[in-house]
Design a protein around this motif. Structure first.
Motif, PDB file in Angstrom:
ATOM      1  N   ARG A 240       0.806  -1.221   0.000  1.00 58.33           N
ATOM      2  CA  ARG A 240       0.000   0.000   0.000  1.00 58.33           C
ATOM      3  C   ARG A 240       0.841   1.274   0.000  1.00 58.33           C
ATOM      4  O   ARG A 240       0.470   2.271  -0.622  1.00 58.33           O
ATOM      5  CB  ARG A 240      -0.948  -0.020   1.201  1.00 58.33           C
ATOM      6  N   SER A 241       1.973   1.269   0.685  1.00 59.70           N
ATOM      7  CA  SER A 241       2.814   2.465   0.744  1.00 59.70           C
ATOM      8  C   SER A 241       3.372   2.819  -0.630  1.00 59.70           C
ATOM      9  O   SER A 241       3.542   4.009  -0.951  1.00 59.70           O
ATOM     10  CB  SER A 241       3.966   2.257   1.733  1.00 59.70           C
TER      11      SER A 241
ATOM     12  N   LYS B 249       0.554   4.240  -2.745  1.00 60.51           N
ATOM     13  CA  LYS B 249       0.318   5.615  -2.283  1.00 60.51           C
ATOM     14  C   LYS B 249       1.348   6.571  -2.870  1.00 60.51           C
ATOM     15  O   LYS B 249       1.007   7.692  -3.270  1.00 60.51           O
ATOM     16  CB  LYS B 249       0.364   5.656  -0.759  1.00 60.51           C
TER      17      LYS B 249
ATOM     18  N   LEU C 140      -0.057   9.674  -5.238  1.00 53.78           N
ATOM     19  CA  LEU C 140       0.047  11.065  -4.774  1.00 53.78           C
ATOM     20  C   LEU C 140       1.163  11.852  -5.475  1.00 53.78           C
ATOM     21  O   LEU C 140       1.566  12.904  -5.008  1.00 53.78           O
ATOM     22  CB  LEU C 140       0.277  11.092  -3.258  1.00 53.78           C
TER      23      LEU C 140
ATOM     24  N   HIS D  77      -7.158   1.219  -3.180  1.00 50.16           N
ATOM     25  CA  HIS D  77      -6.293   2.044  -2.324  1.00 50.16           C
ATOM     26  C   HIS D  77      -5.908   3.353  -3.023  1.00 50.16           C
ATOM     27  O   HIS D  77      -5.827   4.409  -2.377  1.00 50.16           O
ATOM     28  CB  HIS D  77      -5.031   1.274  -1.942  1.00 50.16           C
TER      29      HIS D  77
ATOM     30  N   VAL E 246      -6.554   6.900  -1.101  1.00 51.21           N
ATOM     31  CA  VAL E 246      -5.522   7.841  -0.646  1.00 51.21           C
ATOM     32  C   VAL E 246      -5.604   9.189  -1.353  1.00 51.21           C
ATOM     33  O   VAL E 246      -5.129  10.203  -0.835  1.00 51.21           O
ATOM     34  CB  VAL E 246      -4.100   7.259  -0.807  1.00 51.21           C
ATOM     35  N   THR E 247      -6.195   9.204  -2.547  1.00 47.53           N
ATOM     36  CA  THR E 247      -6.360  10.469  -3.268  1.00 47.53           C
ATOM     37  C   THR E 247      -7.708  11.116  -2.959  1.00 47.53           C
ATOM     38  O   THR E 247      -8.044  12.158  -3.529  1.00 47.53           O
ATOM     39  CB  THR E 247      -6.238  10.257  -4.788  1.00 47.53           C
TER      40      THR E 247
END
Length: 354
Positions: free
Chosen positions: A200-201, A204, A208, A244, A248-249
Motif C-alpha cells: 500500500r505504501s 500511495k 500522490l 487504495h 488515498v487520493t
C-alpha cells in the motif's frame, strides 16, 4: 374449489408482480448471445493452396498501417532519446492509428524503467529477466523532454514490473510524473502501474505523485488469473491496488483498468468482474480482444464479435462506469478514450476548484 382457484390466481398475480419489481431493482445484466453471435472459434489449422498452415483473423480485426508524418516524428524522438514504448514492445495493433494522429493529437504510451520485465505473464510480448539492467537515473528528464517535443496535453506512462528493486520502482515512477508536471503543469498524466505486490505504501507514493489517472490492469476474470498472469499477480491484490489509489487520493483521481476477452472466460465471470471493479470504485474500464503475440504465448480460445463488445459496453455503462471503451481492437491505452478522459478530468478539476 372456487375459493382455491381464486386464491391460486391471486397468488400467481402477486408472484408475477413481485418478480417484475425484483427485475427492475436488479443490476444490469448481460444479454445472452448464442455461440455464433458471441464469438468465432479460433481455427486449429488452416492451410493455403501450397499446404502452408495459415491463420486468418476475422474481418473486424484490421489495424491502421504504420505510416504518416506524426508516426515518423514520434518514432524518431523515441529512438533519439533511448526511450521504450509499450506500443512497440507489446506489439500493439493500434500503433499506426495512435502514433499517426489521424483524429487529433498523436498518442504514445511511454514505458519507463527499461524494456525488460521481472515477470512472465503468458499473454505478454515484453522481454523478461530475473535481473534486468539498472534504472536510468536521467530517464525522468528524458521523458519530460520527449513529451515537450511532441506537444502532447495527455500522456500515458507505464512500466515493466521491477521485483528486483526494493521499492519495485515506485519512487522512479513518482519522480517521472513530478518531472513532467514541473516542466508542463497543465499536462494530464495517466499512469498504468504494476501491482507493487500489493504494498500500500508504494501504491500511495505513485497515486500522490500528481498524476490524473491511476490505471492498473486486472487483465482477466478471477478464475483465469493463474493461467493468464504471473504467479505473483492476483485478482484480489489488483482490486486492492485500484481501491487504495482511490482512497488515498480521496477520489480526486480517476481509476482505470482493462480486461482482455477471448481467453476462455465465461460471460457470467466477466459480469462478476465488472461488478467487483465497481465495488472497488473503479471509474474507467476498457475491454479488448486478446491477440496471441507469438506461438510461444498463451493461445486464444475465441474471437469475440463486435456486437458482443457493444453489449459489454452497454452493461458496463449501466453499472455506473464513467467511461467505457469496448471493442476488438481496444487496448488499455487506446487513444479513443483519452480525449474523453481529458474532458472528464478537466471537469473534475473545475469542480474541485469551485
Amino acid at each position: 374449489r372456487q375459493f382455491s382457484a381464486q386464491a391460486s390466481k391471486q397468488i400467481k398475480g402477486e408472484r408475477l408482480e413481485a418478480l417484475r419489481e425484483r427485475l427492475q431493482k436488479e443490476d444490469a445484466s448481460f444479454r445472452q448471445f448464442n455461440i455464433a453471435q458471441y464469438s468465432d472459434p479460433v481455427p486449429k489449422k488452416n492451410r493455403d493452396e501450397s499446404g502452408v498452415i495459415i491463420h486468418r483473423k476475422p474481418p473486424w480485426l484490421k489495424a491502421v498501417p504504420t505510416s504518416g508524418e506524426n508516426y515518423v516524428k514520434l518514432r524518431k524522438t523515441v529512438r533519439d532519446l533511448g526511450l521504450a514504448t509499450v506500443c512497440e514492445e507489446a506489439h500493439c495493433p493500434n500503433i499506426g492509428e495512435c502514433w499517426g494522429g489521424k483524429e487529433g493529437t498523436a498518442t504514445a504510451t511511454i514505458m519507463i524503467m527499461g524494456d525488460t520485465c521481472t515477470r512472465g505473464c503468458s499473454f505478454c510480448a515484453v522481454k523478461t529477466s530475473r535481473s534486468p539492467p539498472p534504472l536510468d537515473p536521467d530517464e525522468p528528464k528524458k521523458v519530460a523532454e520527449a513529451i515537450a517535443q511532441w506537444g502532447l496535453d495527455y500522456v500515458v506512462l507505464t512500466s515493466v514490473d521491477r521485483d528486483d528493486l526494493s521499492d519495485q520502482g515506485a519512487f522512479h515512477f513518482s519522480k517521472t510524473v513530478k518531472s513532467l508536471k514541473q516542466r508542463k503543469p497543465d499536462i494530464l498524466v495517466e499512469c498504468l502501474t504494476p501491482d507493487f505486490r500489493g504494498e500500500r505504501s508504494l501504491v500511495k507514493e505513485v497515486a500522490l505523485s500528481g498524476l490524473d489517472v491511476y490505471a492498473h490492469n486486472l487483465e482477466t476474470v478471477e478464475r483465469l488469473q493463474g493461467r493468464v498472469r504471473d504467479y505473483r499477480a492476483g485478482y484480489t491484490q489488483s482490486l486492492g491496488v485500484l481501491e487504495h489509489a482511490k482512497e488515498v487520493t480521496k477520489g480526486k483521481v480517476l481509476t482505470k483498468t482493462s480486461l482482455m476477452l477471448g481467453c476462455g472466460e465465461k460471460q457470467g465471470e466477466v459480469e462478476a468482474c465488472l461488478k467487483d471493479l465497481r465495488s472497488a470504485g473503479c471509474d474507467v474500464v476498457t475491454l479488448g480482444q486478446y491477440l496471441r503475440p507469438s506461438r510461444k504465448h498463451m493461445p486464444m480460445k475465441e474471437y469475440v464479435t463486435p456486437e458482443a463488445f457493444a453489449e459489454w459496453q452497454r452493461l458496463a455503462e449501466e453499472m455506473g462506469f464513467l467511461y467505457v471503451a469496448s471493442g476488438p481492437m481496444v487496448r488499455s491505452s487506446y487513444k479513443a478514450g483519452e480525449f474523453y478522459l481529458k474532458a472528464l478530468i478537466d471537469s473534475k478539476r473545475e469542480r474541485i476548484e469551485d
